[in-house]
Design a protein around this motif. Structure first.
Motif, mmCIF file in Angstrom:
data_model
loop_
_atom_site.group_PDB
_atom_site.id
_atom_site.type_symbol
_atom_site.label_atom_id
_atom_site.label_comp_id
_atom_site.label_asym_id
_atom_site.label_seq_id
_atom_site.Cartn_x
_atom_site.Cartn_y
_atom_site.Cartn_z
ATOM 1 N N LYS A 182 -3.706 9.393 9.606
ATOM 2 C CA LYS A 182 -4.284 8.089 9.930
ATOM 3 C C LYS A 182 -3.463 6.960 9.311
ATOM 4 N N SER A 183 -3.043 7.163 8.066
ATOM 5 C CA SER A 183 -2.222 6.161 7.389
ATOM 6 C C SER A 183 -0.941 5.884 8.172
ATOM 7 N N PHE A 184 -0.306 6.959 8.674
ATOM 8 C CA PHE A 184 0.936 6.822 9.442
ATOM 9 C C PHE A 184 0.679 6.132 10.777
ATOM 10 N N LEU A 185 -0.379 6.529 11.465
ATOM 11 C CA LEU A 185 -0.672 5.958 12.781
ATOM 12 C C LEU A 185 -1.086 4.490 12.689
ATOM 13 N N ILE A 186 -1.710 4.120 11.583
ATOM 14 C CA ILE A 186 -2.052 2.707 11.371
ATOM 15 C C ILE A 186 -0.778 1.883 11.229
ATOM 16 N N PHE A 187 0.176 2.439 10.482
ATOM 17 C CA PHE A 187 1.440 1.731 10.247
ATOM 18 C C PHE A 187 2.161 1.477 11.575
ATOM 19 N N TYR A 188 2.090 2.432 12.515
ATOM 20 C CA TYR A 188 2.764 2.296 13.809
ATOM 21 C C TYR A 188 1.745 2.104 14.942
ATOM 22 N N ARG A 189 0.691 1.327 14.652
ATOM 23 C CA ARG A 189 -0.377 1.153 15.645
ATOM 24 C C ARG A 189 0.091 0.421 16.892
ATOM 25 N N GLU A 190 1.225 -0.320 16.811
ATOM 26 C CA GLU A 190 1.731 -1.049 17.976
ATOM 27 C C GLU A 190 2.736 -0.219 18.774
ATOM 28 N N LYS A 191 2.957 1.029 18.345
ATOM 29 C CA LYS A 191 3.995 1.846 18.972
ATOM 30 C C LYS A 191 3.391 3.109 19.565
ATOM 31 N N SER A 192 3.889 3.512 20.721
ATOM 32 C CA SER A 192 3.433 4.751 21.339
ATOM 33 C C SER A 192 3.896 5.936 20.500
ATOM 34 N N ILE A 193 3.035 6.940 20.358
ATOM 35 C CA ILE A 193 3.377 8.113 19.550
ATOM 36 C C ILE A 193 4.594 8.833 20.122
ATOM 37 N N SER A 194 4.725 8.856 21.435
ATOM 38 C CA SER A 194 5.871 9.530 22.064
ATOM 39 C C SER A 194 7.186 8.823 21.770
ATOM 40 N N ALA A 195 7.119 7.559 21.315
ATOM 41 C CA ALA A 195 8.335 6.787 21.010
ATOM 42 C C ALA A 195 8.733 6.866 19.545
ATOM 43 N N VAL A 196 7.877 7.461 18.692
ATOM 44 C CA VAL A 196 8.163 7.551 17.254
ATOM 45 C C VAL A 196 9.315 8.519 17.021
ATOM 46 N N THR A 197 10.250 8.110 16.151
ATOM 47 C CA THR A 197 11.428 8.927 15.859
ATOM 48 C C THR A 197 11.475 9.291 14.380
ATOM 49 N N ASN A 198 12.430 10.146 14.025
ATOM 50 C CA ASN A 198 12.623 10.504 12.616
ATOM 51 C C ASN A 198 12.983 9.291 11.775
ATOM 52 N N GLU A 199 13.698 8.345 12.377
ATOM 53 C CA GLU A 199 14.060 7.112 11.658
ATOM 54 C C GLU A 199 12.803 6.327 11.293
ATOM 55 N N ASP A 200 11.807 6.365 12.163
ATOM 56 C CA ASP A 200 10.547 5.675 11.877
ATOM 57 C C ASP A 200 9.857 6.265 10.653
ATOM 58 N N ILE A 201 9.958 7.582 10.481
ATOM 59 C CA ILE A 201 9.341 8.227 9.318
ATOM 60 C C ILE A 201 10.045 7.782 8.039
ATOM 61 N N ILE A 202 11.367 7.636 8.103
ATOM 62 C CA ILE A 202 12.122 7.152 6.932
ATOM 63 C C ILE A 202 11.710 5.721 6.599
ATOM 64 N N ILE A 203 11.564 4.897 7.626
ATOM 65 C CA ILE A 203 11.132 3.501 7.419
ATOM 66 C C ILE A 203 9.738 3.471 6.804
ATOM 67 N N TYR A 204 8.846 4.328 7.303
ATOM 68 C CA TYR A 204 7.479 4.404 6.761
ATOM 69 C C TYR A 204 7.509 4.783 5.273
ATOM 70 N N ASN A 205 8.346 5.764 4.919
ATOM 71 C CA ASN A 205 8.458 6.177 3.523
ATOM 72 C C ASN A 205 8.911 5.027 2.630
ATOM 73 N N ASN A 206 9.854 4.249 3.123
ATOM 74 C CA ASN A 206 10.390 3.141 2.328
ATOM 75 C C ASN A 206 9.461 1.926 2.301
ATOM 76 N N ASP A 207 8.955 1.551 3.469
ATOM 77 C CA ASP A 207 8.197 0.304 3.576
ATOM 78 C C ASP A 207 6.713 0.454 3.285
ATOM 79 N N PHE A 208 6.235 1.700 3.199
ATOM 80 C CA PHE A 208 4.819 1.887 2.887
ATOM 81 C C PHE A 208 4.637 2.721 1.617
ATOM 82 N N ILE A 209 5.154 3.947 1.596
ATOM 83 C CA ILE A 209 4.967 4.831 0.442
ATOM 84 C C ILE A 209 5.617 4.255 -0.812
ATOM 85 N N LEU A 210 6.929 3.982 -0.730
ATOM 86 C CA LEU A 210 7.660 3.513 -1.911
ATOM 87 C C LEU A 210 7.282 2.080 -2.280
ATOM 88 N N LYS A 211 7.125 1.241 -1.277
ATOM 89 C CA LYS A 211 6.784 -0.164 -1.531
ATOM 90 C C LYS A 211 5.465 -0.294 -2.274
#
Length: 347
Positions: A100-129
């Motif tokens: 849920k935390s991940f899907l909230i972060f990308y709520r404006e993006k289709s799940i089929s469009a999510v890439t591995n790069e998006d997961i790295i961005i999520y780690n940096n801009d949400f988890i680490l931040k």
């Protein structure tokens, strides 16, 4: 389900208090969180003030708390899939909240469009931040790997989803003298036997509380652990000393369904009450180490290793899938270290 959460100071410790009208489902979820307690004074449940718990109760969010409609539908499907695979409810809750935390972060993006790069961005801009822990990040990874494994239309390469580097944390171990003092601290026979069983058999708290009298085989001197962690049965040897203690205990307490029952006959003993029993034993013995019930299991494994038990047998006794998990006890065993002479002694 309406509730309100806020940080409070309770007995000098920072805690998260959760206020709500009585709701059995929410109570069950809160009780499953490690360290949760009920306060009569506050008339609320309270739990450790950790990053993960702040996420759970929306005290520290980067974005809104509801995914888009596609995300909600995918989460529902994911829960159904996990239940069909017979994942435990606690695992389903943990993975669902992480996803849920991940899907909230990308709520404006289709799940089929999510890439591995998006997961790295999520780690940096949400988890680490937000300074969330590596263990919480690892939970996210577990949830995402499983979720995208069950998602057909995806750009994610599951094998490329990386985990945070693990901290090399050694298990906490008590000496045999400390264990002996703890196990002898209580006069109450039930309290004494429960703590002794955890150490003598290397049990997890949940494994002890799930035991039934029929699981004690006094002929073969073994304990049968049914549906232990990972839904695996296993057997562990039963100490003759423990068997005698169990016989004395059974005569006094006469449990009906579970080997160790609380005030209500037929229901298992409460895990939080068992933690409190250990805490009281520590106070009685004057041991100031912040020991938990799991320390007794760690101590069992380490003391077996120090007495010469093969690591492969210890792995079986503990119910570890991987030998790497068991090998960590070689780093806290002092038997070999005590034989090393410091060059300081030759000065």
């Amino acid at each position: 389900m309406k509730w309100n959460a806020k940080t409070v100071k309770h007995k000098g410790e920072s805690r998260i208090a959760v206020f709500f009208e009585k709701d059995d489902e929410l109570i069950s979820r809160i009780k499953a969180i490690e360290g949760s307690r009920w306060s009569m004074q506050m008339r609320a449940w309270h739990l450790p003030d950790t990053d993960e718990n702040r996420i759970r109760f929306q005290l520290k969010r980067l974005v809104d708390s509801i995914p888009n409609s596609e995300g909600i539908a995918q989460m529902t499907r994911f829960k159904q899939w996990m239940r069909s695979k017979r994942y435990s409810e606690s695992t389903i809750t943990t993975y669902s909240e992480a996803l849920k935390s991940f899907l909230i972060f990308y709520r404006e993006k289709s799940i089929s469009a999510v890439t591995n790069e998006d997961i790295i961005i999520y780690n940096n801009d949400f988890i680490l931040k937000n300074n969330f822990s590596a263990s919480y990040q690892n939970q996210i990874v577990n949830a995402l790997k499983l979720f995208f494994k069950t998602t057909q239309d995806t750009k994610i390469a599951i094998e490329k989803i990386h985990r945070p580097k693990r901290a090399k944390v050694l298990p906490n171990v008590l000496s045999k003298q400390e264990v002996k003092a703890i196990l002898e601290a209580h006069v109450n026979i039930k309290h004494k036997v429960m703590l002794s069983m955890i150490y003598s058999c290397g049990l997890r708290c949940g494994e002890l509380l799930a035991l039934q009298p029929v699981h004690i085989d006094s002929v073969r001197n073994i304990v049968l652990l049914k549906n232990a962690k990972g839904k695996k049965d296993r057997i562990v040897p039963l100490s003759p000393k423990i068997l005698e203690m169990l016989r004395d205990y059974y005569k006094v307490c006469k449990p009906k369904t579970y080997l160790f029952e609380g005030q209500t006959a037929g229901l298992p003993y409460d895990a939080r009450s068992l933690q409190l029993i250990l805490k009281q034993a520590l106070q009685k013995t004057g041991i100031t180490k912040p020991a938990t019930l799991h320390w007794l299991r760690h101590s069992y494994a380490t003391h077996l290793l120090e007495s010469g038990t093969d690591l492969r047998y210890i792995q079986e006794l503990l119910g570890h899938n991987s030998s790497k998990t068991t090998e960590i006890y070689t780093h806290v065993s002092t038997k070999s270290l005590q034989q090393i002479k410091s060059p300081f002694d030759d000065l």
